[in-house]
Structure formats: C-alpha cells, structure tokens
Design a protein around this motif. Structure first.
Motif, PDB file in Angstrom:
ATOM      1  N   UNK A 255      -6.030  -5.828  -2.173  1.00 23.66           N
ATOM      2  CA  UNK A 255      -6.229  -4.642  -3.006  1.00 23.66           C
ATOM      3  C   UNK A 255      -7.493  -3.902  -2.623  1.00 23.66           C
ATOM      4  N   UNK A 256      -8.544  -4.674  -2.339  1.00 22.37           N
ATOM      5  CA  UNK A 256      -9.841  -4.046  -2.085  1.00 22.37           C
ATOM      6  C   UNK A 256      -9.904  -3.340  -0.743  1.00 22.37           C
ATOM      7  N   UNK A 257      -8.987  -3.649   0.158  1.00 18.31           N
ATOM      8  CA  UNK A 257      -8.988  -2.940   1.439  1.00 18.31           C
ATOM      9  C   UNK A 257      -8.708  -1.452   1.241  1.00 18.31           C
ATOM     10  N   UNK A 258      -7.871  -1.125   0.266  1.00 21.59           N
ATOM     11  CA  UNK A 258      -7.620   0.286  -0.013  1.00 21.59           C
ATOM     12  C   UNK A 258      -8.896   0.969  -0.512  1.00 21.59           C
ATOM     13  N   UNK A 259      -9.651   0.283  -1.364  1.00 18.56           N
ATOM     14  CA  UNK A 259     -10.902   0.840  -1.855  1.00 18.56           C
ATOM     15  C   UNK A 259     -11.914   0.996  -0.720  1.00 18.56           C
ATOM     16  N   UNK A 260     -11.958   0.016   0.159  1.00 18.52           N
ATOM     17  CA  UNK A 260     -12.852   0.104   1.316  1.00 18.52           C
ATOM     18  C   UNK A 260     -12.481   1.286   2.199  1.00 18.52           C
ATOM     19  N   UNK A 261     -11.188   1.449   2.443  1.00 19.84           N
ATOM     20  CA  UNK A 261     -10.745   2.544   3.302  1.00 19.84           C
ATOM     21  C   UNK A 261     -11.089   3.892   2.684  1.00 19.84           C
ATOM     22  N   UNK A 262     -10.849   4.029   1.389  1.00 15.81           N
ATOM     23  CA  UNK A 262     -11.195   5.296   0.738  1.00 15.81           C
ATOM     24  C   UNK A 262     -12.683   5.591   0.884  1.00 15.81           C
TER      25      UNK A 262
END
Length: 211
Positions: free
Chosen positions: A70-77
């Motif tokens: 889940x946190x990879x999406x936050x990192x990418x953003x």
C-alpha cells in the motif's frame, strides 16, 4: 455555460466506515507481519484480527501482497510531486537523486504519514520474502509509465517517440531497488535508506546526467 463546482462535502458515514475498515486491515496486517513475518501470515488471520470475514478483506485488497505494498503508492505520489517541483535547470539525474533521497528520508522519519517502524518492516519483508519482492517489482513496473511521463515533461521530450525518458525512469527504479538491497546488506554499512539511495544515485548522476 455554468461551471461545475466540485463536490466538497465531507465523506458520509458509509465512506468513513469503509476507510476505517481499510485502515484497520492495514494496521492488523503489519502487526502480524512484524510478529510472524510476511510469508507466515494469512489473509484469514488478518481478517480475524479486525473481526471481519475473509470475503470482507477481499473487498478492500486483492491479496496480502497488496496490503503490504500500500505504501508504495504513497511513496510514488511523493516522488512524482517532489520531482515535478525540482528546479527546471537542474540536470535530470541530480533532480531524481535529490527527490529520492528526500522521499526516503521522509519515509524514515514518518513525514509521509506512516510510521518509520512500518516502513522499516516493509523494507525488511521485501528483502526476506521472494513472493513480496516479486510483487513489489510487478507493482513498480505497473507504475513505471507515470514516472516516465514526469521525466519526459521535465526534459521536454515526447515519451511516445523518444526512448530517453523511458530509460532514465527504468534506471531510477533500478537505482532505488539497489539502494534497498544495499540497506539490507550489513557489509555495505548504510544505516538508512536515504544514505544508501544517495550513494546509489551518486553513481548514476556521475554517468547519466543530462539536461
């Protein structure tokens, strides 16, 4: 013609309940991951910890890998937003290096909104679990075009006809993965991901910089 005004109303009770359930599943999953490890944790255990059924779990996530990542999406953003804000005259790999180091540091200090312990757990799990590592790579590949588009816009290139932004984006992702691997290799001696990323991208910066 009347402009459409975006609906600024706060989410209703149903939406708030869904969000709370989703967050509870993530919290429960990471508590179990930290206790048992990723591979030993089951979807049923995650659902039981929140007192919901496995069917309910699958309404929110396709798999436990999706919960963990889940946190990879936050990192990418965060990467896309930070890179877009870098000075326009900064060479591309310098801009990417400084972006990645800043986002890594934000992850490690909790500045992105999730705990440093949870981020550390994700890094460790990805290194220890072949299944999660493969899922992480697949997840990253699906997002590659988003990074390519930001790089292309920054460089004034058309990604439809020019290979350069594609190559730079793929290289940047490889640099980040190398930094994560270096962090988990004690002999490398990097105490934080930000420091490992800075070292990895310094190599790329010296060889690949272009305006």
């Amino acid at each position: 013609m009347t402009a459409t005004v975006p609906d600024a109303r706060p989410p209703g009770r149903r939406e708030r309940k869904k969000q709370r359930t989703r967050e509870a599943l993530v919290d429960a999953a990471f508590a179990l991951f930290a206790e048992k490890g990723f591979d030993a944790t089951t979807v049923e255990e995650i659902a039981d910890a929140v007192d919901v059924s496995s069917r309910t779990f699958f309404r929110y996530f396709a798999s436990k890998e999706e919960v963990a990542l889940t946190f990879q999406d936050e990192q990418l953003r965060a990467v896309l937003a930070t890179l877009a804000e870098r000075p326009a005259d900064e060479p591309i790999m310098t801009a990417i290096r400084r972006t990645v180091v800043q986002v890594a540091r934000d992850c490690e200090t909790g500045a992105l909104g999730f705990s440093p312990e949870r981020f550390e757990c994700l890094i460790t799990m990805t290194a220890d679990s072949p299944a999660l590592s493969a899922g992480s790579m697949e997840h990253t590949q699906r997002k590659l075009m988003l990074l390519t588009e930001v790089i292309a816009e920054r460089m004034g290139l058309d990604p439809v006809t020019d290979l350069r932004p594609h190559i730079i984006a793929a290289t940047a992702i490889g640099g980040f993965r190398t930094a994560a691997e270096a962090l988990n290799a004690p002999e490398m001696g990097y105490p934080t991901l930000a420091e490992a990323a800075d070292a990895a991208f310094a190599v790329l910066e010296s060889d690949l910089n272009t305006r």
